[in-house]
Scaffold this active site. Structure first.
Site, short mmCIF file in Angstrom:
data_model
loop_
_atom_site.label_atom_id
_atom_site.label_comp_id
_atom_site.label_asym_id
_atom_site.label_seq_id
_atom_site.Cartn_x
_atom_site.Cartn_y
_atom_site.Cartn_z
N ASP A 263 0.88 -1.17 0.00
CA ASP A 263 0.00 0.00 0.00
C ASP A 263 0.91 1.22 0.00
OD1 ASP A 263 -1.63 2.14 0.56
OD2 ASP A 263 -2.39 1.37 2.47
N LYS B 288 2.59 11.30 -3.45
CA LYS B 288 1.56 10.58 -4.22
C LYS B 288 0.59 11.55 -4.91
CE LYS B 288 -1.91 6.95 -3.43
NZ LYS B 288 -2.37 6.00 -2.39
N ASP C 81 -12.91 5.37 2.65
CA ASP C 81 -11.48 5.42 2.98
C ASP C 81 -11.08 6.84 3.41
OD1 ASP C 81 -8.71 5.53 3.04
OD2 ASP C 81 -8.42 4.41 1.18
P1 ADP Z 1 -3.10 7.27 3.99
O1 ADP Z 1 -4.03 6.30 3.37
O2 ADP Z 1 -3.41 8.71 3.66
O3 ADP Z 1 -1.67 6.95 3.75
P2 ADP Z 1 -3.65 6.17 6.69
O4 ADP Z 1 -4.74 5.27 6.32
O5 ADP Z 1 -2.39 5.56 7.19
O6 ADP Z 1 -3.32 7.25 5.59
O7 ADP Z 1 -4.24 7.17 7.82
C1 ADP Z 1 -3.46 8.06 8.49
C2 ADP Z 1 -4.33 8.92 9.37
O8 ADP Z 1 -5.00 8.09 10.33
C3 ADP Z 1 -3.53 9.96 10.15
O9 ADP Z 1 -4.19 11.21 10.08
C4 ADP Z 1 -3.59 9.40 11.57
O10 ADP Z 1 -3.50 10.42 12.54
C5 ADP Z 1 -4.95 8.75 11.59
N1 ADP Z 1 -5.08 7.78 12.66
C6 ADP Z 1 -4.28 6.72 12.95
N2 ADP Z 1 -4.69 6.08 14.06
C7 ADP Z 1 -5.77 6.76 14.50
C8 ADP Z 1 -6.64 6.62 15.65
N3 ADP Z 1 -6.46 5.65 16.56
N4 ADP Z 1 -7.66 7.50 15.80
C9 ADP Z 1 -7.83 8.49 14.91
N5 ADP Z 1 -7.05 8.69 13.83
C10 ADP Z 1 -6.03 7.85 13.63
MG MG Z 2 -4.63 4.73 2.31
#
Ligand code: ADP
Ligand code: MG
Length: 620
Positions: free
Chosen positions: A23, A87, A211
């Site tokens: 991913d 990205k 998402d």
């Molecule tokens: P992307 O798909 O954009 O790469 P992710 O799916 O990894 O991102 O999501 C990252 C986001 O999820 C960040 O803003 C992070 O702060 C948030 N996040 C991660 N864990 C939690 C949680 N326990 N509660 C709320 N937000 C969270």
């Molecule tokens: Mg993602």
């Protein structure tokens, strides 16, 4: 249909070969595999660390890149050397992103607005492909370290809305990182696979994938029919995510203790601390009712209820996108069988509640939302490796299938070795103003020019209503059903006119023929590349002539006599070059014409702009 195992170049893949799922996220990236013993999808991580690798690249004074957590620490202190959200730049020109240029705290090159963007760090330039390849290289290294074996093959995920250029850019980044990218799959498809959706042959279902990541929100509506995933619609907001949640908490605290935006700008350290604390608070509130901390002697706190009030408008925005997506898919909320939650931000209870309320059913959130996409990519990788019994022997297309495009080039829609059944769609447009029809010629083979491939069928899409060139959206869909029958459909999306034809792609082709055609494509590969380059140069040249002609016709009165004469001469020279077999000459003449027209094109543009500023209406 030949029954052969998945075969990339030399024969079937070795069983023990590990194909990883990746991913490549805007905020975080990670690698997953199917665990050889448990057979379960598993995210790779070093002992006691997170599986998530922040998609951040930091360059030191010598231009050496570091990726991940370590790089993230430089986001505030060295913004000009620290690249995040690469990205978002994939496959984009400066024109595409200029409205959001403020978002990037590093230097995005803006002098040539048409060509693909580059980022400047010190005196070095990096394309988004380079930057993504650094992230992928890091992921590859980590995976190799954990698995103690070389990792060379991968499935990489991309957002469902990524166009061909963006998918190709992702592939290229993989290649640069030393990965053979076996497949690019859509993130929502991967997420569904991780939940085991779409793996049963007789399954028919409609799925919504919600998402919410760090900086982006995507909603996708998928239709699964007998193992084929079709994207019915996508919607979202490319600048909405968990980072905005953090920012809202920051602002809340700043108001509370009286810190202004100027204070923050002046004090990078404070800004960094507050941002990190805000994210910590947000995550904490996903499982607790209150959060308390201290920054520089100031007590900061926030309750879950306060936080929910802050982000309510943001959540509502995502639901508006969901409403659009459902409408665009021409379905009702009640038609959706399953809702899948993806992205770290869906851990926020208020988000889950709102989404479940909108879709009128409980959501699927049992799989870790920030790993689910990579886990699904691993499921797909495992299928490709031939380890998944149900998919062990797949019907695959022995040769590529595509249509003829400008200049007699083969545009492949279904590459050879694609699993059957399969469905692929791609959009084309017209070349002439008012063009009422389009000939669709279907070919099979590996060569770059259709004349060297085998023609399977041809039909005309007629009745396209008169529109300026480039405006009609003609979607050509190739569907190969389980019996190996190819159905080609062409539909003009604005007017709805459509035409369908059925072909048996393998008809009359023996294994021997297939072998010969493949050999042929290898023998002629070099030749083909040269021919393709020439055809592409000619097509480009013709297009430039046409646009210049249109521009002159519209604006002749604004140009000087000298400019008109110089243009006419340069156009003639280009016209002549087009008749010769020399792509470099064509490029050169194209550039010469561009050099002549650029100054007056800019001038005319400026005039239009200042006219508009004066409030006068101008004809386009
Ligand atoms: P992307 O798909 O954009 O790469 P992710 O799916 O990894 O991102 O999501 C990252 C986001 O999820 C960040 O803003 C992070 O702060 C948030 N996040 C991660 N864990 C939690 C949680 N326990 N509660 C709320 N937000 C969270
Ligand atoms: Mg993602």
């Amino acid at each position: 249909m030949a029954k052969i195992g998945i075969n990339i170049a030399t024969g079937s893949l070795q069983q023990e070969e590990m194909i990883v799922g990746i991913d490549l996220g805007t905020t975080n990236s990670l690698v997953a595999i199917i665990h050889p013993e448990s057979k379960l999808p598993t995210a790779l991580k070093e002992h006691n660390t997170s599986s998530l690798v922040p998609s951040v690249v930091h360059f030191d004074a010598f231009g050496n890149p570091t990726v991940g957590e370590e790089a993230k620490n430089f986001l505030i202190t060295e913004p000009q050397n620290t690249i995040f959200s690469a990205k978002r730049l994939m496959g984009k020109s400066y024109n595409d992103i200029k409205d959001n240029a403020d978002f990037f705290t590093f230097k995005v090159i803006d002098d040539n607005t048409e060509s693909l963007v580059k980022v400047q760090v010190g005196d070095k330039f990096y394309s988004p492909i380079d930057l993504s390849s650094f992230i992928l290289k890091e992921l590859k290294q980590r995976a190799e370290h954990i698995l103690k074996t070389p990792v060379t093959k991968a499935v990489i995920t991309v957002p469902a809305y990524f166009n061909d250029a963006q998918r190709q850019a992702t592939r290229d980044a993989g290649k640069l990182a030393g990965l053979d990218v076996l497949r690019i799959i859509n993130e929502p498809t991967a997420a569904s696979l991780a939940y085991g959706l779409g793996l049963r042959k007789d399954e028919i279902a409609t799925i919504a994938v919600y998402d919410l990541g760090g900086g982006t929100f995507d909603i996708s509506i998928l239709q699964i029919t007998n193992g084929i995933f079709e994207v019915l619609s996508t919607n979202g907001d490319t600048y909405l995510g968990g980072d905005d949640f953090d920012r809202s908490i920051m602002q809340y605290w700043m108001q509370e203790v009286g810190i202004s935006n100027e204070d923050l700008k002046a004090n990078k350290e404070l800004s960094q601390t507050l941002r990190l604390k805000a994210e910590e608070a947000k995550k904490h509130l996903s499982n607790n009712e209150t959060f308390e901390t201290e920054v520089n002697g100031d007590k900061l706190s926030i309750t879950r209820a306060d936080f929910e009030t802050l982000i309510d408008p943001l959540i509502s925005k995502t639901l508006a996108s969901c409403r659009h997506a459902v409408k665009d898919a021409s379905i009702h909320v009640s038609d959706i069988d399953t809702v899948v939650m993806v992205g770290g931000s869906t851990r926020v209870p208020a988000v889950k509640k709102a989404v479940s309320g909108f879709f009128e059913k409980p959501v699927n959130d049992s799989v870790n939302p920030d790993e689910v996409v990579a886990l699904g990519a691993a499921v797909q990788a495992d299928i490709l490796a031939g380890n998944n019994k149900d998919f062990l022997l797949l019907d695959i297309t022995p040769l590529s299938l595509g249509i003829e495009t400008m200049g007699g080039l083969m545009d492949v829609l279904i590459p050879r070795n694609s699993k059957i059944p399969t469905k692929v769609g791609r959009q084309y447009t017209t070349q002439k103003d008012g063009q009422g029809g389009m000939r669709i010629s279907v070919y099979q083979g590996e060569r770059d020019l259709v004349q060297d491939n085998r023609k399977l069928a041809e039909f005309n899409l007629t009745g396209i209503p008169g529109m300026p060139a480039g405006l009609p959206k003609i979607e050509v869909t190739f569907l190969i059903n389980a019996d190996g029958i190819l159905v080609v459909k062409a539909k003009e999306l604005r007017s709805g006119v459509e035409q369908t034809i059925e072909v048996k792609p393998q008809y009359g082709i023996s294994d021997k023929d297939v072998e010969l055609m493949l050999l042929d494509s290898i023998t002629h590969a070099k030749d083909d590349i040269a021919k393709r380059a020439l055809v592409e140069a000619r097509t480009e040249g013709e297009q430039l002539l046409a646009t210049t002609e249109r521009f002159i016709a519209k604006n002749a009165n604004l140009l000087t006599q000298d400019e008109l004469v110089a243009t006419a001469e340069a156009m003639q020279a280009l016209q002549l070059a087009l008749t010769m077999e020399d792509k470099d000459l064509i490029h050169k003449k194209q550039e010469e014409l561009n050099d002549i027209s650029r100054p007056y094109a800019e001038r005319v543009m400026d005039m239009a702009v200042s006219a508009a500023m004066k409030g006068r209406k101008i004809e386009e």
